[in-house]
Design a protein around this motif. Sequence first.
Motif, short mmCIF file in Angstrom:
data_model
loop_
_atom_site.label_atom_id
_atom_site.label_comp_id
_atom_site.label_asym_id
_atom_site.label_seq_id
_atom_site.Cartn_x
_atom_site.Cartn_y
_atom_site.Cartn_z
N CYS A 62 -4.89 -12.08 -29.72
CA CYS A 62 -5.07 -12.84 -30.94
C CYS A 62 -4.28 -14.15 -30.85
O CYS A 62 -3.25 -14.21 -30.20
CB CYS A 62 -4.59 -12.02 -32.14
SG CYS A 62 -5.02 -12.85 -33.68
N CYS A 86 0.02 -12.29 -37.72
CA CYS A 86 0.16 -12.15 -39.18
C CYS A 86 1.23 -11.11 -39.51
O CYS A 86 1.42 -10.14 -38.78
CB CYS A 86 -1.17 -11.74 -39.79
SG CYS A 86 -2.49 -12.87 -39.32
N CYS A 134 0.14 -7.33 -39.63
CA CYS A 134 -0.81 -6.77 -38.67
C CYS A 134 -0.16 -5.79 -37.70
O CYS A 134 0.72 -6.15 -36.91
CB CYS A 134 -1.49 -7.89 -37.88
SG CYS A 134 -2.68 -7.24 -36.70
S1 SF4 Z 1 -4.71 -9.69 -38.70
FE1 SF4 Z 1 -3.91 -9.26 -36.66
S2 SF4 Z 1 -5.66 -9.48 -35.33
FE2 SF4 Z 1 -6.20 -10.53 -37.26
S3 SF4 Z 1 -5.52 -12.66 -37.03
FE3 SF4 Z 1 -3.81 -11.60 -37.89
S4 SF4 Z 1 -2.57 -11.00 -36.13
FE4 SF4 Z 1 -4.59 -11.48 -35.38
#
Ligand code: SF4
Length: 310
Positions: free
Chosen positions: A38, A42, A45
């Motif tokens: 990614c 976030c 996540c």
């Molecule tokens: S939720 Fe997880 S997989 Fe989706 S953009 Fe954010 S860090 Fe990346």
Amino acid sequence: MPPASSFRQYTYYASWFLRSKLGMKHPLVNTMIIHYACNLRCQHCAISSSTEDIPKEGSTMSFDAASREMRAEYEKGAKILFFEGGEPTIWRDGDKGLGDLIAEGRRIGYYVIGYTTNGTGRIFEESDVLSISLDGPREVHDRIRGPGVYDKLMANLEMTDHPNIFANMVVMRPNLDKVRETAEVVKANPRIRGLMLNFLTPPPYDISLTLEEKAQVVNEALQLRKEKLPILNTERALKELLIEDYSKKCPYWVSSFTLPDGSKHYGCPMQGTESCKHCGFDAVREYRLILAGNVQTITRMSRRFALSTR
Ligand code: SF4
Ligand SMILES: C[S@@+](CC[C@H](N)C(=O)[O-])C[C@H]1O[C@@H](n2cnc3c(N)ncnc32)[C@H](O)[C@@H]1O
């Protein structure tokens, strides 16, 4: 393969429903986690916080493996295909990208193909459904997802006229009081058809909500629906988000999951874990209500997610 007619699609869904009532349960949805990589990190996540622990080998699915798995699940009865990650729009295998996986799914015969994205990459117009993550208005979205992410997402949306884009919000401590504002952002944006609310599935535990806080959010969402703000969750599913341990009710078998190393879960990869007991994923409530024959859920969800738009 030419797209199946709406009649054929509905007939298949009806037979899947009836067979499941007779105990012949098989996945209708094939969720392919094509890689863990990614471009963001976030706050909430679970995948991005554990990528260092995932061995490099087996963290990305090859095109050939994906094609094999797509075909195998299709032949077992799955007709809806969803690509997930990591961030699916940055997946590559040599010169192949997400567009090639979508084309392959189409060739195999899937009725509906979609993917979930943080919206910072290009939009794949050929997908039937796009689920974009929107965790709040600009300031809050960027606090959760990183500086500039909101503007990038909105700029990408400006460049598309895709007919079936919806936003997915994970409600948690950093955006607890931003549900109304987020729904207003969606309402004001003609490119987004609606907002699906979910609660955080921990980990992380420190930013997940108490049951009382979740009840406030559900009441607010019900009020927003009354005010014609575009909340996509059905009323019943919103209420079921307050059932604390959903693991006994969850129709986990509706989706198969294929992980990047090719391993399979018939049902959610979280099944049986501590996280599973705190699941905040709205879709599993909608699945359960569909299987229970709830007419409102069947009509609303099939309009959005069960018919090919191509
Ligand atoms: S939720 Fe997880 S997989 Fe989706 S953009 Fe954010 S860090 Fe990346
Ligand atoms: C894992 S991401 C993959 C797709 C893409 N990278 C994105 O962000 O949309 C899919 C969805 O899961 C959500 N998500 C991530 N961690 C979560 C968690 N701990 N609980 C609930 N949802 C989560 C994200 O916000 C996103 O909407």
